[in-house]
Write a protein that holds these residues in place. Sequence first.
Motif, PDB file in Angstrom:
ATOM      1  N   LEU A  77      34.724 -13.126 -12.955  1.00 25.31           N
ATOM      2  CA  LEU A  77      35.243 -13.427 -11.621  1.00 25.31           C
ATOM      3  C   LEU A  77      36.606 -14.101 -11.738  1.00 25.31           C
ATOM      4  O   LEU A  77      36.821 -14.925 -12.625  1.00 25.31           O
ATOM      5  N   TYR A  78      37.521 -13.750 -10.844  1.00 22.75           N
ATOM      6  CA  TYR A  78      38.850 -14.379 -10.821  1.00 22.75           C
ATOM      7  C   TYR A  78      38.838 -15.603  -9.903  1.00 22.75           C
ATOM      8  O   TYR A  78      38.388 -15.519  -8.761  1.00 22.75           O
ATOM      9  N   TYR A  79      39.398 -16.716 -10.374  1.00 18.55           N
ATOM     10  CA  TYR A  79      39.628 -17.833  -9.461  1.00 18.55           C
ATOM     11  C   TYR A  79      40.479 -17.375  -8.277  1.00 18.55           C
ATOM     12  O   TYR A  79      40.295 -17.831  -7.147  1.00 18.55           O
ATOM     13  N   GLU A  80      41.444 -16.505  -8.565  1.00 19.23           N
ATOM     14  CA  GLU A  80      42.392 -16.072  -7.538  1.00 19.23           C
ATOM     15  C   GLU A  80      41.732 -15.375  -6.357  1.00 19.23           C
ATOM     16  O   GLU A  80      42.347 -15.238  -5.292  1.00 19.23           O
ATOM     17  N   SER A  81      40.491 -14.956  -6.515  1.00 15.15           N
ATOM     18  CA  SER A  81      39.784 -14.347  -5.380  1.00 15.15           C
ATOM     19  C   SER A  81      39.670 -15.321  -4.210  1.00 15.15           C
ATOM     20  O   SER A  81      39.612 -14.905  -3.047  1.00 15.15           O
ATOM     21  N   TYR A  82      39.663 -16.611  -4.508  1.00 14.17           N
ATOM     22  CA  TYR A  82      39.574 -17.594  -3.430  1.00 14.17           C
ATOM     23  C   TYR A  82      40.853 -17.662  -2.602  1.00 14.17           C
ATOM     24  O   TYR A  82      40.825 -18.117  -1.455  1.00 14.17           O
ATOM     25  N   LEU A  83      41.970 -17.220  -3.164  1.00 14.79           N
ATOM     26  CA  LEU A  83      43.207 -17.212  -2.378  1.00 14.79           C
ATOM     27  C   LEU A  83      43.189 -16.133  -1.308  1.00 14.79           C
ATOM     28  O   LEU A  83      43.823 -16.268  -0.263  1.00 14.79           O
ATOM     29  N   SER A  84      42.476 -15.049  -1.574  1.00 13.99           N
ATOM     30  CA  SER A  84      42.334 -13.997  -0.568  1.00 13.99           C
ATOM     31  C   SER A  84      41.114 -14.235   0.321  1.00 13.99           C
ATOM     32  O   SER A  84      40.880 -13.506   1.281  1.00 13.99           O
ATOM     33  N   LEU A  85      40.316 -15.250  -0.055  1.00 12.43           N
ATOM     34  CA  LEU A  85      39.086 -15.605   0.667  1.00 12.43           C
ATOM     35  C   LEU A  85      38.090 -14.460   0.728  1.00 12.43           C
ATOM     36  O   LEU A  85      37.284 -14.359   1.654  1.00 12.43           O
ATOM     37  N   LEU A  87      34.845 -12.776   0.344  1.00 12.37           N
ATOM     38  CA  LEU A  87      33.471 -13.263   0.348  1.00 12.37           C
ATOM     39  C   LEU A  87      33.360 -14.744   0.711  1.00 12.37           C
ATOM     40  O   LEU A  87      32.359 -15.385   0.395  1.00 12.37           O
ATOM     41  N   VAL A  88      34.370 -15.297   1.363  1.00  8.48           N
ATOM     42  CA  VAL A  88      34.251 -16.629   1.962  1.00  8.48           C
ATOM     43  C   VAL A  88      34.303 -16.457   3.477  1.00  8.48           C
ATOM     44  O   VAL A  88      35.195 -15.794   3.997  1.00  8.48           O
ATOM     45  N   LYS A  89      33.333 -17.052   4.178  1.00 13.64           N
ATOM     46  CA  LYS A  89      33.225 -16.874   5.632  1.00 13.64           C
ATOM     47  C   LYS A  89      33.131 -18.234   6.310  1.00 13.64           C
ATOM     48  O   LYS A  89      32.372 -19.100   5.877  1.00 13.64           O
ATOM     49  N   LYS A  90      33.921 -18.387   7.392  1.00 16.39           N
ATOM     50  CA  LYS A  90      33.828 -19.616   8.176  1.00 16.39           C
ATOM     51  C   LYS A  90      32.661 -19.497   9.151  1.00 16.39           C
ATOM     52  O   LYS A  90      32.547 -18.518   9.887  1.00 16.39           O
ATOM     53  N   LEU A  91      31.798 -20.509   9.153  1.00 13.47           N
ATOM     54  CA  LEU A  91      30.617 -20.492   9.995  1.00 13.47           C
ATOM     55  C   LEU A  91      30.865 -21.230  11.309  1.00 13.47           C
ATOM     56  O   LEU A  91      31.895 -21.895  11.473  1.00 13.47           O
ATOM     57  N   GLU A  97      31.113 -20.606   3.938  1.00 10.34           N
ATOM     58  CA  GLU A  97      30.059 -20.044   3.095  1.00 10.34           C
ATOM     59  C   GLU A  97      30.666 -19.146   2.027  1.00 10.34           C
ATOM     60  O   GLU A  97      31.454 -18.251   2.329  1.00 10.34           O
ATOM     61  N   ILE A  98      30.291 -19.391   0.777  1.00 13.71           N
ATOM     62  CA  ILE A  98      30.743 -18.564  -0.345  1.00 13.71           C
ATOM     63  C   ILE A  98      29.694 -17.494  -0.582  1.00 13.71           C
ATOM     64  O   ILE A  98      28.552 -17.785  -0.914  1.00 13.71           O
ATOM     65  N   ILE A 143      27.321 -21.136  -8.008  1.00 16.07           N
ATOM     66  CA  ILE A 143      28.111 -21.128  -6.779  1.00 16.07           C
ATOM     67  C   ILE A 143      28.026 -22.473  -6.075  1.00 16.07           C
ATOM     68  O   ILE A 143      28.969 -22.898  -5.396  1.00 16.07           O
ATOM     69  N   GLN A 144      26.922 -23.194  -6.248  1.00 16.58           N
ATOM     70  CA  GLN A 144      26.863 -24.549  -5.709  1.00 16.58           C
ATOM     71  C   GLN A 144      27.935 -25.426  -6.351  1.00 16.58           C
ATOM     72  O   GLN A 144      28.597 -26.226  -5.673  1.00 16.58           O
ATOM     73  N   GLN A 145      28.152 -25.261  -7.656  1.00 19.68           N
ATOM     74  CA  GLN A 145      29.204 -26.024  -8.335  1.00 19.68           C
ATOM     75  C   GLN A 145      30.587 -25.587  -7.867  1.00 19.68           C
ATOM     76  O   GLN A 145      31.482 -26.423  -7.709  1.00 19.68           O
ATOM     77  N   HIS A 146      30.775 -24.285  -7.619  1.00 15.92           N
ATOM     78  CA  HIS A 146      32.022 -23.813  -7.021  1.00 15.92           C
ATOM     79  C   HIS A 146      32.243 -24.507  -5.680  1.00 15.92           C
ATOM     80  O   HIS A 146      33.341 -24.993  -5.380  1.00 15.92           O
TER      81      HIS A 146
END
Length: 227
Positions: A77-85, A87-91, A97-98, A143-146
């Motif tokens: 997995l790339y850390y950089e995936s978080y920059l594009s968000l 699979l991250v969703k605002k609830l 949510e990751i 993912i909890q640690q993420h």
Amino acid sequence: MTQYFIERPDFYQLEIQQGKAVADAAQAAGVEHVVFSSLDAVQKTMGFPCLLYDSKAHVEEYMKTIGLPVTVVKYPLYYESYLSLRLVKKLEDDTYEIGYAIEGAAMHAVSVADMGFAVREIFKNRAEWLGRTVGFSGGKHTIQQHADILSKHLAPNVFKPTKMTVEEFSQLSCPGAKHYGDMFNYWRLGNPDHDGELTRQLYPRTRSLDQWVEDHKGALLNAINSM
């Protein structure tokens, strides 16, 4: 590119076809050192398919069969995936949510930018790395640690892992859900071939997720504020 491929029903065959064509061209041109980004052979080792992985493993095997001078690298997995968000969703409660549905398992991750330096070292030291395989890793976390790391650096924003199972994710209607679900299942049940010690031998400044998030706090905040 991967997203484009998995929307095609023939993406598995297409990746293999293109990979073999590149291998044949490199051999015909007399290329002395190929660094190929591969992944594990999931069907062969686990007994269930993961086409996102198996296509690359097939090309890797072909390269070795024809005697191509190759070093194999494997990205997690790339850390950089978080920059594009991705699979991250605002609830509705304003938490995030990751969506990596790996049910409490830990997975490897790394910065793509860091690994550019690692690949450079491989090319600079052909004799040492030719014929070897390096599974990159900056660390292995649940993912909890993420979520905990992101919440720490991006407070007061709060992140949490999805409660969705692999099976539930695989049944989503979005393009590629089945294939990503197969990948998550491998992360959950398999033993992906990654080695943090070997990665840092190539690039001692390989960052942990905690270091990377700290370095990219501004960009991450901009990304989540734009959701």
